[in-house]
Design an enzyme around this catalytic site. Structure first.
Site, PDB file in Angstrom:
ATOM      1  N   ARG A  35       0.837  -1.205   0.000  1.00  0.00           N
ATOM      2  CA  ARG A  35       0.000   0.000   0.000  1.00  0.00           C
ATOM      3  C   ARG A  35       0.870   1.252   0.000  1.00  0.00           C
ATOM      4  O   ARG A  35       0.579   2.228  -0.697  1.00  0.00           O
ATOM      5  CB  ARG A  35      -0.939   0.004   1.199  1.00  0.00           C
ATOM      6  CG  ARG A  35      -1.792   1.260   1.297  1.00  0.00           C
ATOM      7  CD  ARG A  35      -2.778   1.181   2.432  1.00  0.00           C
ATOM      8  NE  ARG A  35      -3.846   0.231   2.117  1.00  0.00           N
ATOM      9  CZ  ARG A  35      -4.781  -0.146   2.980  1.00  0.00           C
ATOM     10  NH1 ARG A  35      -4.771   0.323   4.211  1.00  0.00           N
ATOM     11  NH2 ARG A  35      -5.724  -0.992   2.620  1.00  0.00           N
ATOM     12  N   THR A 122     -13.320   3.585  14.419  1.00  0.00           N
ATOM     13  CA  THR A 122     -14.518   3.324  15.207  1.00  0.00           C
ATOM     14  C   THR A 122     -14.172   2.322  16.295  1.00  0.00           C
ATOM     15  O   THR A 122     -13.824   1.174  16.000  1.00  0.00           O
ATOM     16  CB  THR A 122     -15.642   2.777  14.312  1.00  0.00           C
ATOM     17  OG1 THR A 122     -15.919   3.725  13.276  1.00  0.00           O
ATOM     18  CG2 THR A 122     -16.907   2.537  15.119  1.00  0.00           C
ATOM     19  N   GLU A 151     -15.377   9.326  12.708  1.00  0.00           N
ATOM     20  CA  GLU A 151     -15.656   9.789  11.348  1.00  0.00           C
ATOM     21  C   GLU A 151     -17.068   9.399  10.953  1.00  0.00           C
ATOM     22  O   GLU A 151     -17.610   8.401  11.421  1.00  0.00           O
ATOM     23  CB  GLU A 151     -14.625   9.206  10.371  1.00  0.00           C
ATOM     24  CG  GLU A 151     -14.447   7.693  10.429  1.00  0.00           C
ATOM     25  CD  GLU A 151     -15.462   6.933   9.601  1.00  0.00           C
ATOM     26  OE1 GLU A 151     -16.095   7.564   8.734  1.00  0.00           O
ATOM     27  OE2 GLU A 151     -15.618   5.727   9.822  1.00  0.00           O
ATOM     28  N   LEU A 153     -18.073   9.289   7.424  1.00  0.00           N
ATOM     29  CA  LEU A 153     -17.841   9.371   5.981  1.00  0.00           C
ATOM     30  C   LEU A 153     -18.641   8.302   5.249  1.00  0.00           C
ATOM     31  O   LEU A 153     -18.561   7.119   5.590  1.00  0.00           O
ATOM     32  CB  LEU A 153     -16.355   9.205   5.668  1.00  0.00           C
ATOM     33  CG  LEU A 153     -15.390  10.142   6.407  1.00  0.00           C
ATOM     34  CD1 LEU A 153     -13.950   9.816   6.017  1.00  0.00           C
ATOM     35  CD2 LEU A 153     -15.722  11.597   6.106  1.00  0.00           C
ATOM     36  N   GLU A 155     -18.937   6.159   1.950  1.00  0.00           N
ATOM     37  CA  GLU A 155     -18.128   5.772   0.799  1.00  0.00           C
ATOM     38  C   GLU A 155     -18.803   6.277  -0.476  1.00  0.00           C
ATOM     39  O   GLU A 155     -19.995   6.128  -0.664  1.00  0.00           O
ATOM     40  CB  GLU A 155     -17.949   4.256   0.761  1.00  0.00           C
ATOM     41  CG  GLU A 155     -17.125   3.741   1.927  1.00  0.00           C
ATOM     42  CD  GLU A 155     -16.820   2.269   1.812  1.00  0.00           C
ATOM     43  OE1 GLU A 155     -16.289   1.842   0.768  1.00  0.00           O
ATOM     44  OE2 GLU A 155     -17.122   1.537   2.776  1.00  0.00           O
ATOM     45  N   CYS A 263     -19.041  -0.418   7.375  1.00  0.00           N
ATOM     46  CA  CYS A 263     -19.510   0.186   8.631  1.00  0.00           C
ATOM     47  C   CYS A 263     -20.739  -0.493   9.216  1.00  0.00           C
ATOM     48  O   CYS A 263     -20.681  -1.030  10.328  1.00  0.00           O
ATOM     49  CB  CYS A 263     -19.797   1.666   8.414  1.00  0.00           C
ATOM     50  SG  CYS A 263     -18.325   2.652   8.091  1.00  0.00           S
ATOM     51  N   LYS A 330     -22.397  -0.650  -2.766  1.00  0.00           N
ATOM     52  CA  LYS A 330     -23.095   0.569  -3.169  1.00  0.00           C
ATOM     53  C   LYS A 330     -22.316   1.172  -4.319  1.00  0.00           C
ATOM     54  O   LYS A 330     -21.165   0.794  -4.572  1.00  0.00           O
ATOM     55  CB  LYS A 330     -23.199   1.554  -2.006  1.00  0.00           C
ATOM     56  CG  LYS A 330     -21.862   2.061  -1.494  1.00  0.00           C
ATOM     57  CD  LYS A 330     -22.016   3.078  -0.375  1.00  0.00           C
ATOM     58  CE  LYS A 330     -22.489   4.409  -0.876  1.00  0.00           C
ATOM     59  NZ  LYS A 330     -22.479   5.466   0.164  1.00  0.00           N
ATOM     60  N   ARG A 337     -16.858  -5.463   0.993  1.00  0.00           N
ATOM     61  CA  ARG A 337     -17.087  -6.002   2.326  1.00  0.00           C
ATOM     62  C   ARG A 337     -18.578  -6.157   2.614  1.00  0.00           C
ATOM     63  O   ARG A 337     -19.340  -5.208   2.530  1.00  0.00           O
ATOM     64  CB  ARG A 337     -16.427  -5.109   3.374  1.00  0.00           C
ATOM     65  CG  ARG A 337     -14.927  -5.289   3.433  1.00  0.00           C
ATOM     66  CD  ARG A 337     -14.251  -4.288   4.350  1.00  0.00           C
ATOM     67  NE  ARG A 337     -14.224  -2.951   3.771  1.00  0.00           N
ATOM     68  CZ  ARG A 337     -13.586  -1.916   4.329  1.00  0.00           C
ATOM     69  NH1 ARG A 337     -12.949  -2.086   5.480  1.00  0.00           N
ATOM     70  NH2 ARG A 337     -13.598  -0.739   3.739  1.00  0.00           N
TER      71      ARG A 337
END
Length: 473
Positions: A35, A122, A151, A153, A155, A263, A330, A337
């Site tokens: 990464r 989280t 956060e 956020l 995606e 999430c 989505k 995931r």
């Protein structure tokens, strides 16, 4: 101001780029060599609209950098954000804090000056207290203060969510920690963003409570969609009728195959475990988890039943071509995931059908997770070419643009299972398709009409309540 962010994953990378856009000097420490190499080469390890340009511009301005050396990342910083993964532990559903505490320990041992240590990941309620105890034990010589800054956020919309948030939540119990976080988010004062200052436990719980509530709305409208199909109603009108009530709101009332992603699945499960451990069980959250899992598990059977019903009696799906449009949980993300597409495709593959799949962003991420027999198309039209059945799993905009006439020209069969309701049912049926959406009253009403009046007396009793109770409830 200078800060460090530990973890160059989704939350860490988006947060780093956006803080840098605020004018903060940000260094991201990433321990995964592959990464890190991609980040240093200017390649994004995740798909998020606009992120590549934001990272590139802030690197060019000298405000954003990446390193594999923790000591380099935290040198001279005022705050260190921990933004590593907190996946569900196998077997129990509790959040796995292995990476959080490992990162915190490494930071504490490498520090040579006081900092505010902030959890962006989280984390369950009580994590901040444990980190404070760890800091006191490992570095009694330094003033390391703990804060929580969860956060929120989405995606696909993460940059906008960070730059123009509904609110910023800060859990901190010292003035220095609060001052550092206020300074970081000062640019948001121009748009009058509420900054909610709370205690550590409260901030940690807000994130879980928010996600669980949104997941509950998704699950509720999915159950209403099933009821609509049974009684001949339209879930979109039900959703609109509910959403126009200002107390409820329109968002997250869109029926579909069930929620997935990074999430909602893990956070609802973790909240249920947190509540159980605290001996204050959240039965609603537990039900949301169970209902959503059952919905995703039954998707394959639902699609198979529709396909068999449209074919000759006694014929199975072996050798029939099924086009699946959308794999990510989505649109505008490559996140696989807990995607509903995974169990659905697994069930379809077991029938011996030929699965032709296409997703604009997620196919590389999907290949290790799906059966080896799946064929990956280079476009939506290539996927549907010669298909006996079309299944829409993800509502990418490019799929909405597929005209009924073009679908009829390309497909061999005439069955569409639209699990996102992106097509106009009337237009599809006019083009000769057997169309199945979600919650659009496909199933005939089988119960006697009088059965729906069984609770009439109860309805009148409700209508006769004190108006104030109804307004408050």
């Amino acid at each position: 101001m200078k800060i460090a962010i530990i973890g160059g994953g989704y939350v860490g990378l988006v947060s780093a780029a956006c803080f840098a856009e605020f004018g903060v000097e940000v260094c991201v420490a990433e321990t995964d060599p592959a990464r890190l190499d991609r980040l240093l080469a200017g390649e994004m390890p995740i798909y998020e609209p606009g992120l590549d340009a934001l990272v590139a511009s802030n690197r060019a301005a000298g405000r954003l950098s990446f390193t594999g050396a923790l000591a380099e990342a935290i040198a001279g910083v005022e705050a260190v954000f921990i933004a590593v993964g907190t996946p569900s532990r196998r077997g129990g559903g509790h959040a796995d804090l292995t990476y959080v505490f490992a990162a915190a320990e490494q930071v504490l041992k490498a520090l040579d000056h006081p900092v505010v240590l902030v959890t962006k990941s989280t984390v369950p309620v009580g994590t901040g207290r444990k980190l404070a105890a760890l800091a006191a034990r490992l570095r009694p010589d330094l003033a390391v203060e703990i804060a929580s800054n969860p956060e929120f956020l989405r995606e696909g919309s993460a940059i906008g969510d960070f730059m123009r948030p509904d609110r910023v939540v800060v859990g901190a119990e010292t003035e220095r920690a609060r001052a550092v976080l206020r300074a970081l988010y000062r640019p948001l004062n121009l748009i009058e963003t509420p900054v909610l200052m709370t205690g550590l436990e409260t901030a940690e719980l807000i994130k879980y409570a928010a996600n669980a509530y949104l997941a509950m709305k998704v699950t509720f409208i999915n159950e209403m969609a099933d009821l609509c199909e049974a009684v001949g109603a339209d879930v979109h009108d039900v959703s609109r009728g509910m959403g126009l009530d200002g107390r409820i709101g329109r968002k997250f009332l869109h029926p579909g195959p069930g929620f997935g992603g990074s999430c909602f699945p893990k956070d609802t499960l973790a909240l249920a475990r947190i509540a159980q451990d605290a001996r204050a069980p959240s039965r609603l959250t537990e039900a949301v988890v169970a209902v959503n899992e059952a919905r995703k598990a039954g998707l394959g059977r639902r699609i198979i039943d529709f396909a068999l019903a449209a074919g000759p009696a006694g014929e199975d799906l072996r050798g029939r071509r099924i086009a699946v449009l959308g794999l990510a949980f989505k649109p505008e993300t490559d996140d696989m995931r807990d995607s509903p597409a995974i169990p659905a495709i697994e069930a379809l593959a077991e029938t011996g059908a030929v699965i032709a799949a296409y997703d604009p962003a997620a196919m590389s991420a999907a290949k290790p997770l799906l059966p080896g027999s799946v064929v990956y198309a280079e476009s939506a039209l290539q996927a549907i070419e010669g298909a006996d059945l079309l299944v829409v799993m993800t509502e990418w905009n490019e799929f909405r643009a597929l005209a009924p006439a073009r679908l009829a020209q390309a497909m061999a069969g005439r069955v569409i299972v639209d699990l996102r309701n992106i097509f106009d049912p009337a237009a599809m049926r006019a083009a000769g398709f057997v169309y199945h959406g979600v919650g659009r009253g496909q199933r005939p009403v089988t119960a006697d009409a009088d059965a729906y009046d069984d609770d009439a007396d109860d309805d009148h009793a409700v209508m006769g309540r004190d108006e104030k109770d109804l307004a408050d409830g």
